[in-house]
Design an enzyme around this catalytic site. Structure first.
Site, PDB file in Angstrom:
ATOM      1  N   LYS A 259       0.844  -1.205   0.000  1.00 12.33           N
ATOM      2  CA  LYS A 259       0.000   0.000   0.000  1.00 12.33           C
ATOM      3  C   LYS A 259       0.877   1.252   0.000  1.00 12.33           C
ATOM      4  CE  LYS A 259      -1.814   1.789   3.925  1.00 12.33           C
ATOM      5  NZ  LYS A 259      -1.604   3.247   4.031  1.00 12.33           N
ATOM      6  N   ASN A 260       1.860   1.282   0.900  1.00  9.16           N
ATOM      7  CA  ASN A 260       2.649   2.500   1.057  1.00  9.16           C
ATOM      8  C   ASN A 260       3.597   2.761  -0.106  1.00  9.16           C
ATOM      9  OD1 ASN A 260       1.343   3.042   3.397  1.00  9.16           O
ATOM     10  ND2 ASN A 260       3.083   2.672   4.759  1.00  9.16           N
TER      11      ASN A 260
ATOM     12  N   CYS B  82      -5.688  13.649  12.630  1.00 11.29           N
ATOM     13  CA  CYS B  82      -5.465  12.249  12.303  1.00 11.29           C
ATOM     14  C   CYS B  82      -5.437  11.497  13.609  1.00 11.29           C
ATOM     15  CB  CYS B  82      -4.139  12.120  11.568  1.00 11.29           C
ATOM     16  SG  CYS B  82      -3.654  10.418  11.327  1.00 11.29           S
TER      17      CYS B  82
ATOM     18  N   ARG C  87       0.748  14.767  13.195  1.00 15.75           N
ATOM     19  CA  ARG C  87       1.262  14.517  11.838  1.00 15.75           C
ATOM     20  C   ARG C  87       1.325  15.775  10.972  1.00 15.75           C
ATOM     21  NH1 ARG C  87      -0.691   8.665   9.745  1.00 15.75           N
ATOM     22  NH2 ARG C  87       1.269   8.775   8.656  1.00 15.75           N
TER      23      ARG C  87
ATOM     24  N   ASP D  99       4.707   0.783  11.929  1.00 23.43           N
ATOM     25  CA  ASP D  99       3.499   0.158  11.379  1.00 23.43           C
ATOM     26  C   ASP D  99       3.330  -1.302  11.825  1.00 23.43           C
ATOM     27  OD1 ASP D  99       2.843   2.499  10.153  1.00 23.43           O
ATOM     28  OD2 ASP D  99       3.411   1.884   8.127  1.00 23.43           O
TER      29      ASP D  99
HETATM   30  C1  UD1 Z   1       4.512   7.056   6.207  1.00 22.25           C
HETATM   31  C2  UD1 Z   1       3.615   5.847   6.066  1.00 22.25           C
HETATM   32  C3  UD1 Z   1       3.097   5.390   7.435  1.00 22.25           C
HETATM   33  C4  UD1 Z   1       4.277   5.151   8.369  1.00 22.25           C
HETATM   34  C5  UD1 Z   1       5.201   6.371   8.415  1.00 22.25           C
HETATM   35  C6  UD1 Z   1       6.463   6.127   9.223  1.00 22.25           C
HETATM   36  C7  UD1 Z   1       2.569   6.054   3.888  1.00 22.25           C
HETATM   37  C8  UD1 Z   1       1.343   6.285   3.096  1.00 22.25           C
HETATM   38  N1  UD1 Z   1       2.479   6.191   5.217  1.00 22.25           N
HETATM   39  O1  UD1 Z   1       3.725   8.106   6.766  1.00 22.25           O
HETATM   40  O2  UD1 Z   1       2.355   4.174   7.257  1.00 22.25           O
HETATM   41  O3  UD1 Z   1       3.790   4.892   9.680  1.00 22.25           O
HETATM   42  O4  UD1 Z   1       5.593   6.732   7.080  1.00 22.25           O
HETATM   43  O5  UD1 Z   1       7.155   5.029   8.721  1.00 22.25           O
HETATM   44  O6  UD1 Z   1       3.607   5.726   3.346  1.00 22.25           O
HETATM   45  N2  UD1 Z   1       6.876  14.826  10.493  1.00 22.25           N
HETATM   46  C9  UD1 Z   1       7.025  16.169  10.802  1.00 22.25           C
HETATM   47  N3  UD1 Z   1       6.838  17.086   9.803  1.00 22.25           N
HETATM   48  C10 UD1 Z   1       6.524  16.725   8.526  1.00 22.25           C
HETATM   49  C11 UD1 Z   1       6.372  15.351   8.226  1.00 22.25           C
HETATM   50  C12 UD1 Z   1       6.565  14.422   9.223  1.00 22.25           C
HETATM   51  O7  UD1 Z   1       7.301  16.521  11.935  1.00 22.25           O
HETATM   52  O8  UD1 Z   1       6.366  17.609   7.677  1.00 22.25           O
HETATM   53  C13 UD1 Z   1       7.044  13.825  11.569  1.00 22.25           C
HETATM   54  C14 UD1 Z   1       5.799  13.012  11.828  1.00 22.25           C
HETATM   55  O9  UD1 Z   1       4.926  13.681  12.713  1.00 22.25           O
HETATM   56  C15 UD1 Z   1       6.365  11.763  12.430  1.00 22.25           C
HETATM   57  C16 UD1 Z   1       7.679  11.598  11.658  1.00 22.25           C
HETATM   58  O10 UD1 Z   1       7.993  12.873  11.125  1.00 22.25           O
HETATM   59  O11 UD1 Z   1       6.654  11.958  13.788  1.00 22.25           O
HETATM   60  C17 UD1 Z   1       7.643  10.573  10.541  1.00 22.25           C
HETATM   61  O12 UD1 Z   1       6.537  10.849   9.687  1.00 22.25           O
HETATM   62  P1  UD1 Z   1       6.578  10.453   8.131  1.00 22.25           P
HETATM   63  O13 UD1 Z   1       7.730   9.547   7.892  1.00 22.25           O
HETATM   64  O14 UD1 Z   1       6.500  11.695   7.327  1.00 22.25           O
HETATM   65  O15 UD1 Z   1       5.221   9.627   7.962  1.00 22.25           O
HETATM   66  P2  UD1 Z   1       4.260   9.616   6.716  1.00 22.25           P
HETATM   67  O16 UD1 Z   1       5.027   9.821   5.469  1.00 22.25           O
HETATM   68  O17 UD1 Z   1       3.082  10.477   6.995  1.00 22.25           O
END
Ligand code: UD1
Length: 431
Positions: free
Chosen positions: A22-23, A126, A131, A316
């Site tokens: 999915k991801n 969320c 997030r 995850d």
């Molecule tokens: C993706 C995955 C999700 C997985 C996560 C971490 C998909 C569709 N989703 O989510 O299943 O749990 O990676 O492996 O692929 N953060 C910030 N600022 C930002 C972006 C992120 O502070 O602009 C923080 C988030 O709050 C979190 C961390 O960075 O604490 C990691 O998040 P991120 O890796 O970006 O997760 P997603 O890409 O949303």
């Protein structure tokens, strides 16, 4: 609303086919916005999130068709999908669509890179913490975009195109890295990503972008180099197998006992998760077809885990592993370092008789001899499947309500587990 009913106490024996990830599929589908030519993705899983993203992409002008679909087959069950964004008809992604799936925020990168403008709603609340998207916006600004946030929308413009830059991520972010890869592929000049996410899904996106004519080097490492190109072309790419689905079923076998071949699963995508599941008491071996997981008789050992970006233990799989530890012989300590509030499954696992105490970002799990079935509620994707895992080993019947969360990320879960001997059924309808 559908429910899943499970009667615990049956070992799992047989073969489970692992679906496309999915991801990986979601960012790959979004990458179709980068070109006017057709992007064909094979092995796309049949999931609610995939169907939703097709609707969202359709709103921007992406036409799609699904290969070889027989009448009556599940709408998108692991099929090839052809996506063509011949003309982008709308660079605005409205709240009603983005709020349904957080990852759809990532459309901001290809829309901006190709059209010079994008207006995308902030994803909003969320269930697993705040997030934020600040690092995604930071990356686009570094590439020369002017970004304004107004009335819940992120409005980004780059009338003369994006310009290559050096982007340092203060924190590893999967979404931030996907966004930067897509945007920089069509920027003028050279981009360097420092502290990029190293997840296999990042490598899959970079591989596909390179097939489309992008020039990306080093994906899968913390430093990635991208040489921008003027335009990207169509391509054909197979989505990599879902490591989270594979890890989930490996944990299910560890919980229920038995012997299952996870067809198509790859050890290199699971890394530390395999060690952790083995320490708990399962045996995992690599075969030509995939991974074979076994556990016979012996009790489960408690294992301490801490989630971390790849190649660490994935957040995850945290909920699923906690479900397993509820039956370990002793105390385990599970630390969540990626997301705040990713412990909603704790309350529901407690309804099945688990003993778990929360101390900030740490869950202390004291294994019990027996879980008892009960009605429980799915709160998010990974939490829901952790309840299914606990139910497989609980005495009596468990009903998991609100299973639409499960359908977002697990293709035909009840068929896959049922085919290996679990007593599991979907009960459709209201009430
Ligand atoms: C993706 C995955 C999700 C997985 C996560 C971490 C998909 C569709 N989703 O989510 O299943 O749990 O990676 O492996 O692929 N953060 C910030 N600022 C930002 C972006 C992120 O502070 O602009 C923080 C988030 O709050 C979190 C961390 O960075 O604490 C990691 O998040 P991120 O890796 O970006 O997760 P997603 O890409 O949303």
């Amino acid at each position: 609303m559908d429910r899943i009913r499970i009667v615990g106490g049956h070992a799992l024996n047989g073969v489970i086919q692992i679906s496309g990830s999915k991801n990986a599929a979601l960012p790959l589908m979004i990458a179709s916005l980068l070109t006017r030519e057709t992007l064909t993705l094979e092995n796309v899983p049949g999931l609610a999130d995939v169907a939703m993203l097709l609707r969202i992409l359709g709103h921007h002008g992406v036409d799609h068709s699904v290969d070889g679909r027989r009448l009556g087959a599940a709408p998108y069950a692991s099929r090839a999908i052809h996506l063509t964004a011949g003309t982008i008809v709308d660079t605005l992604a409205p709240y009603e669509l983005v709020a349904k799936m957080r990852a759809s925020f990532w459309v901001i990168a290809p829309l901006l890179a190709r059209m010079g403008e994008a207006k995308v709603s902030l994803p909003g609340g969320c269930a697993i913490g705040t997030r934020p998207v600040d690092l995604l916006i930071m990356a686009l600004e570094k590439l020369g975009a002017k970004v304004e946030i107004e009335a819940g929308y992120v409005h980004a413009i780059a009338p003369n195109g994006l310009i290559g830059a050096e982007i340092h991520f203060p924190k590893v972010t999967v979404g931030g890295t996907h966004t930067a890869l897509m945007a920089a592929s069509l920027a003028h000049g050279h981009t360097l990503l420092v502290n990029a996410a190293r997840e296999p899904e990042i490598v899959d996106l970079a591989d596909c972008l390179n097939k489309m004519g992008a020039r990306i080097k080093g994906a899968g490492q913390s430093v990635v180099e991208i040489e921008g190109v003027g335009a990207l072309s169509g391509a054909r790419h197979a989505v990599l197998p879902d490591r989270i689905e594979a890890g989930t079923y490996a944990i299910a076998v560890a919980m229920a006992g038995g012997d299952v071949l996870l067809e198509g699963a790859r050890a290199d995508l699971l890394e530390s998760a395999i060690d952790v599941i083995e320490q708990a008491g399962a045996t995992i071996s690599v075969t030509n077809e995939g991974l074979r997981v076994r556990r016979n008789g012996a009790g489960l050992a408690p294992v301490d885990v801490e989630t971390a970006p790849f190649p660490g233990f994935p957040t995850d799989l945290q909920a699923q592993f906690m479900a397993l530890m509820t039956k370990a012989k002793g105390r385990s300590r599970i630390t969540e370092t990626i997301f705040e509030n990713r412990f909603m499954h704790v309350q529901e696992l407690a309804r099945l008789g688990a003993h778990i105490r929360l101390e900030g970002d740490v869950a202390l799990v004291d294994g019990v001899d027996e879980l008892q079935g009960a009605p429980v509620m799915a709160t998010d994707l990974r939490a829901s499947v952790s309840l299914v895992i606990a139910a497989l080993a609980a005495r009596g019947e468990t009903t998991v309500n609100r299973v639409y969360h499960l359908d977002r990320g697990f293709e035909r879960l009840e068929d896959k587990l049922g085919g290996c001997g679990a007593l599991i059924e979907r009960v459709s309808g209201a009430g």
